[in-house]
Design an enzyme around this catalytic site. Structure first.
Site, short mmCIF file in Angstrom:
data_model
loop_
_atom_site.label_atom_id
_atom_site.label_comp_id
_atom_site.label_asym_id
_atom_site.label_seq_id
_atom_site.Cartn_x
_atom_site.Cartn_y
_atom_site.Cartn_z
CD GLU A 1 -2.92 -1.13 2.37
OE1 GLU A 1 -2.82 -0.21 3.21
OE2 GLU A 1 -3.81 -2.00 2.42
NE ARG B 1 -2.85 2.53 4.49
CZ ARG B 1 -3.14 2.18 5.74
NH1 ARG B 1 -2.64 2.86 6.76
NH2 ARG B 1 -3.96 1.18 5.98
CB THR C 1 -6.73 4.68 16.01
OG1 THR C 1 -7.67 4.00 15.18
CG2 THR C 1 -6.60 3.93 17.32
CG ASN D 1 -13.28 2.38 13.98
OD1 ASN D 1 -12.33 2.42 13.20
ND2 ASN D 1 -13.34 1.50 14.95
CG ASP E 1 -15.08 0.44 10.84
OD1 ASP E 1 -14.33 1.25 11.39
OD2 ASP E 1 -14.67 -0.42 10.04
CB CYS F 1 -11.14 -17.21 12.71
SG CYS F 1 -10.94 -18.18 14.22
CB CYS G 1 -6.80 -13.17 9.54
SG CYS G 1 -6.00 -11.82 10.44
CG HIS G 2 -7.82 -17.42 8.61
ND1 HIS G 2 -6.80 -17.88 7.83
CD2 HIS G 2 -7.30 -17.19 9.85
CE1 HIS G 2 -5.70 -17.96 8.56
NE2 HIS G 2 -5.97 -17.54 9.78
#
Length: 722
Positions: free
Chosen positions: A90, A142, A264, A284, A334, A641, A644-645
C-alpha cells in the site's frame, strides 16, 4: 531537458525551490538535505516526490506533462523489482535526487536507483510475526517521511525509526505505543519543521487513539494529542477533552480499560503552512456498537462521542486543538474519517475559499472551510441509506432504522464497514477542478451481539456479530451478492457536488490515484490492471497487465529530464482478506504478486510469465460434530478468525484457506497452532488467552462443516482457493 511547460519557472525559482534545472536538491545530501522551505515549496518541484502526497496539500497532482494524452500510448515498462513479502502493498514511494525509497509489508524499507532500478540498500525492522494478529487489515505499510538526510518509518509493532537516507542505517528508534495493547502503525509519518508526526491503529481491539510528534533529531516525544477522553475528566484535562467528555458515557470508559474508546489516527493528515494548521482524520469507535461504548440510561447508544469520525485541526508545533468537524456523530458503523484529506483553494458562490475536502467511509463528500472548520457542502458520492442528507448545520439527517445501537435490531446499511471509500488516496486536478475518488458500493449487515464483553487479548472488539452476514452454501446467492459489489473511479465536481464522469471496475478495492499535467489519471485495479484515463472524460487511454491486484497509489518524477511513473503492486488489505475471500465471483480469484513497477515512454520491458493460481481440491474430514458444537465454533470463528481468514471460512488468496489446512483433520496439530502458537513467527499467534481448548476445537469442527458444505459445490471448480 524537457519537463513540461513548468520547466522555465522552476529553473528561475532558485534557492527557495527544491529542484534546480538538473533535478537535484538545492542543498542536497552533502548539505542540509530536506528542509522546511523545501517541503513548503514542494509543488514547484517536478523532479522529486518528497512527501506522502507530493505536497503538504496532499493533492497528488504533478504538473509533469511529458507523458500525456497524446504520448501515453508509448508508455512501457522500464524496470521492476520483486518484493520479498507476499502481503498487501500500500506504500507511496518517495523520490529524492534520483533515488527511490519505499516501504513494503512487514514495515520493510528498500532503496533503488530511480532510473535504473539498481538496489541501493534495504532495512528490515524485524517486526515479530505474532504482531499480525493485532492488525485489523493486513501487515501493510503506507510509506516514509523525509527530513534532513533521514527517513522516518512507523513499524507495525509501534516503533518510530530514523534511517540514514544514504545507507539505511538506523539512527534512532523509539516506541510510540503501549506494546502490551493491540496498537499498530501502518500509516506514513509526516514531518513539519523538524517534528515527526505519527498516529496509530487498533480501534477494533480496544485502544484509545492519539497522534504524537517526535523530535527528528533524537526521537524524543514533543507532544501527544488524544482523540477521546479517558474516564471521568477533571479540570486538569485539556479543555478540548473536557468538552469531549460531555458527549460520552465516561463512566464506562473509566470502569473498563478494555474499552479504550477508539478514535485512532491511522492514516490521513494534511498541513497548511500559511494557517499553520495540521489536519488529522480520526477513526471509529471501540467498540463499534455505541450501545456498549457509550450507553444512555436506557442502555442504548447515546452522545456524539467526540472526536470519533472527525476532522480535527491542531497546531503542529504544540498539539494545541483549534477546531473540529464531525462527519458521523455518535458513529456506530465503523465510519472512520481517516480517509484522504486534501486542501485546495477554489471559488464557491463567487467567493474565493480555502477548503478542505474528504470522502470518508460514510459515503458523503465534504467541502469544509479549512481556516474555521465551517461546513460548506456535503453530498453522497455512493449509495447511502443510513442518512438522507446533510442538514444546514452540517449534521447528517439519519435514518432511524440504521441506528442499530438504538434499535438493537440487525440492519443492512450502505455503505458498510469498508466504506464508500477506504484508505486508497484520491487525487485532484486543478485544471479540471475535479477530485478523483476510488469509490465502491458494498453494504453490510450490522447485527448487535447480545451480552457482548470486550477481550483486549485477541479478536475484534466491535460489539456486532461478524458472522451474521455469512452467505449460505448456494452458488447462485453468492454470485448475486458478489455481482452487487462494484468499484468505481469517480471524477467528482466538489462545487456542484456531483460526478462529472464515472468508470466502473470489475470489483471493489481498486488502487489509489495520481493526476498529472498531461491530463491523465493513473490507477491500478483489483482486476490486475494499471490504467491511464483522460482526466477530463474518463476515457481509458492505456493499460498494463500487472498480474496482481494494485491497491497502492502511483507517483511520477523525472531523472535527467525523463518522466517516470511508478506503482507498487500487490493484492491485500481488508477487502482481500475478508470480503473477497467470502464471496465467489465469476472472475478468477486475485493472487498476490508483490512487485514495484516503473514506466517511461519508449520502454519495452516485460514482466516474467504469469504463474497460474493453484486450485487445490477440498478434501476435508467428515463432519460429525453436533449442531451445538458447530454453532459455538461459528460464533467464535466470526469474532476471532474471520478478519484474517474470511467470513464463513472461505479463505482469500493472501492468507491460508483454513478449509484446506493440513491441521484440519488432526486435533493435536490444530491445537498446537491455535492454542500453542506454533506458527507465531508466521503471524499466527496463540489465542490461549481468549479461547479455551474446547472453543478452539469447536472452531475446527465449524471449519470442517463449512468445508464439507462447499465441497458439494466444487465439481464446477468455482470455489477454488489457494
Amino acid at each position: 531537458m524537457i519537463i513540461g511547460k513548468w520547466a522555465l519557472p522552476i529553473c528561475m525559482i532558485g534557492a527557495v525551490s527544491l529542484a534546480g534545472c538538473d533535478g537535484m536538491l538545492e542543498g542536497s545530501s552533502e548539505n542540509s538535505g530536506i528542509t522546511a522551505p523545501l517541503l513548503i515549496s514542494a509543488d514547484e518541484d517536478t523532479a522529486n516526490w518528497m512527501t506522502h502526497g507530493r505536497t503538504y496539500s496532499e493533492q497528488r497532482f504533478s504538473p509533469l506533462d511529458q507523458i500525456n494524452t497524446d504520448t501515453v500510448g508509448d508508455l512501457g515498462l522500464e524496470w521492476f523489482a520483486d518484493m520479498d513479502t507476499a502481503r498487501g502493498q500500500e506504500a507511496t514511494p518517495l523520490v529524492i535526487d534520483g533515488k527511490m525509497y519505499l516501504t513494503t509489508a512487514w514495515s520493510k524499507v528498500k532503496a533503488f536507483d530511480a532510473a535504473t532500478g539498481a538496489p541501493l540498500w534495504d532495512y528490515d525492522p524485524q517486526v515479530p510475526g505474532e504482531t499480525a494478529v493485532k492488525a485489523c487489515c493486513d501487515t501493510v505499510n503506507r510509506g516514509l517521511a523525509a527530513w534532513g538526510n533521514s527517513l522516518f518509518l512507523g513499524t507495525l509493532d509501534g516503533r518510530l525509526v530514523s534511517l540514514d537516507r544514504d545507507t539505511g542505517e538506523v539512527q534512532w528508534e523509539t516506541v510510540t505505543v503501549d506494546q502490551a495493547q493491540s496498537y499498530t502503525v501502518t500509516g506514513a509519518p509526516r514531518v513539519i519543521d523538524g517534528k515527526v508526526i505519527i498516529g496509530n491503529g487498533g480501534a477494533e481491539f480496544g485502544v484509545r487513539g492519539y497522534i504524537a510528534a517526535y523530535d527528528a533529531s533524537d526521537g524524543s516525544e514533543l507532544w501527544r494529542f488524544y482523540t477521546v477522553p479517558e474516564g471521568t475528566e477533571d479540570d486538569a484535562s485539556p479543555e478540548y477533552l473536557q468538552a469531549a467528555a460531555q458527549t460520552w458515557n465516561t463512566d464506562v470508559l473509566a470502569a473498563n480499560d478494555a474499552i479504550g474508546g477508539g478514535g485512532t489516527v491511522w492514516d490521513s493528515m494534511a498541513y497548511d503552512p500559511d494557517l499553520d494548521l495540521l489536519y488529522i482524520g480520526v477513526g471509529n469507535g471501540s467498540p463499534w456498537n455505541r450501545a456498549y461504548r457509550s450507553p444512555g440510561e436506557d442502555g442504548t447508544g447515546e452522545g456524539d462521542n467526540l472526536y470519533l469520525s472527525s476532522i480535527v485541526a491542531i497546531r503542529p508545533g504544540t498539539g494545541e486543538y483549534v477546531w473540529h468537524y464531525q462527519t458521523t456523530p455518535g458513529e456506530t458503523w465503523d465510519f472512520t474519517a481517516t480517509q484522504h484529506i486534501m486542501l485546495a483553494d477554489m471559488e464557491i458562490d463567487g467567493e474565493e475559499r480555502q477548503v478542505l475536502m474528504q470522502a470518508p467511509k460514510n459515503g458523503f463528500f465534504y467541502v469544509i472551510d479549512r481556516a474555521t472548520g465551517e461546513f460548506i457542502s456535503g453530498d453522497p458520492y455512493v449509495t447511502v441509506n443510513w442518512a438522507s442528507g446533510i442538514g444546514d448545520d452540517g449534521r447528517p439527517i439519519e435514518n432511524p432504522e440504521a441506528r442499530v445501537d438504538k434499535t438493537g435490531l440487525p440492519a443492512l446499511v450502505t455503505p458498510g464497514a469498508l466504506g464508500g471509500h477506504n484508505w486508497h488516496p484520491m487525487a485532484y486536478h486543478p485544471g479540471e477542478n475535479l477530485v478523483y475518488i476510488p469509490a465502491f458500493e458494498a453494504g453490510m449487515i450490522y447485527a448487535p451481539e447480545e451480552n457482548w464483553k470486550p477481550d483486549r487479548a485477541r479478536g475484534f472488539n466491535v460489539g456486532f456479530n461478524l458472522g451474521a452476514g455469512d452467505l449460505p452454501p448456494d452458488m447462485g446467492i453468492r454470485r448475486q451478492v458478489s455481482d452487487s459489489l462494484k468499484g468505481m473511479l469517480v471524477a467528482w465536481d466538489p462545487i456542484a457536488q456531483e460526478p462529472r464522469w464515472t468508470v466502473e471496475h470489475e470489483g471493489p478495492w481498486n488502487g489509489g490515484l495520481l493526476a498529472t499535467g498531461g491530463d491523465l489519471v493513473f490507477q491500478g485495479t483489483a482486476g490486475s490492471e494499471f490504467n491511464a484515463y483522460n482526466a477530463g472524460t474518463g476515457e481509458k487511454l492505456w493499460s498494463f497487465a500487472a498480474q496482481t491486484g494494485v491497491v497502492a497509489p502511483p507517483i511520477t518524477y523525472t531523472v535527467d529530464g525523463e518522466q517516470y511513473v511508478a506503482v507498487l503492486a500487490g493484492w491485500g488489505g481488508a477487502y482481500a482478506l475478508s470480503v473477497d475471500g467470502g464471496l465467489v465471483s465469476s472472475k478468477a480469484p486475485v493472487r498476490n504478486v508483490s512487485r514495484l513497477m516503473v514506466f517511461k515512454l519508449g520502454a519495452q520491458g516485460e514482466l516474467p510469465p504469469e504463474m497460474e493460481l493453484a486450485s487445490l481440491p477440498l478434501d476435508p474430514p467428515p463432519s460429525r460434530a453436533s449442531a451445538e458444537t458447530i454453532a459455538l465454533g461459528s460464533e467464535k470463528y466470526a469474532r476471532y478468525c474471520a478478519v484474517c481468514h474470511a467470513p464463513a471460512a472461505v479463505g482469500s488468496t493472501v492468507l491460508p484457506d483454513l478449509r484446506r489446512a493440513g491441521s484440519l483433520g488432526n486435533r493435536q496439530a490444530w491445537e498446537a497452532v491455535v492454542h500453542g502458537g506454533m506458527l507465531k513467527d508466521n503471524g499466527m499467534a496463540s489465542f490461549a488467552e481468549s479461547l479455551s481448548k474446547e472453543e478452539i476445537q469447536a472452531i475446527r469442527e465449524y471449519v470442517i462443516f463449512r468445508a464439507n458444505q462447499d465441497k458439494a459445490m466444487e465439481p464446477s471448480g468455482q470455489i477454488a482457493r489457494k
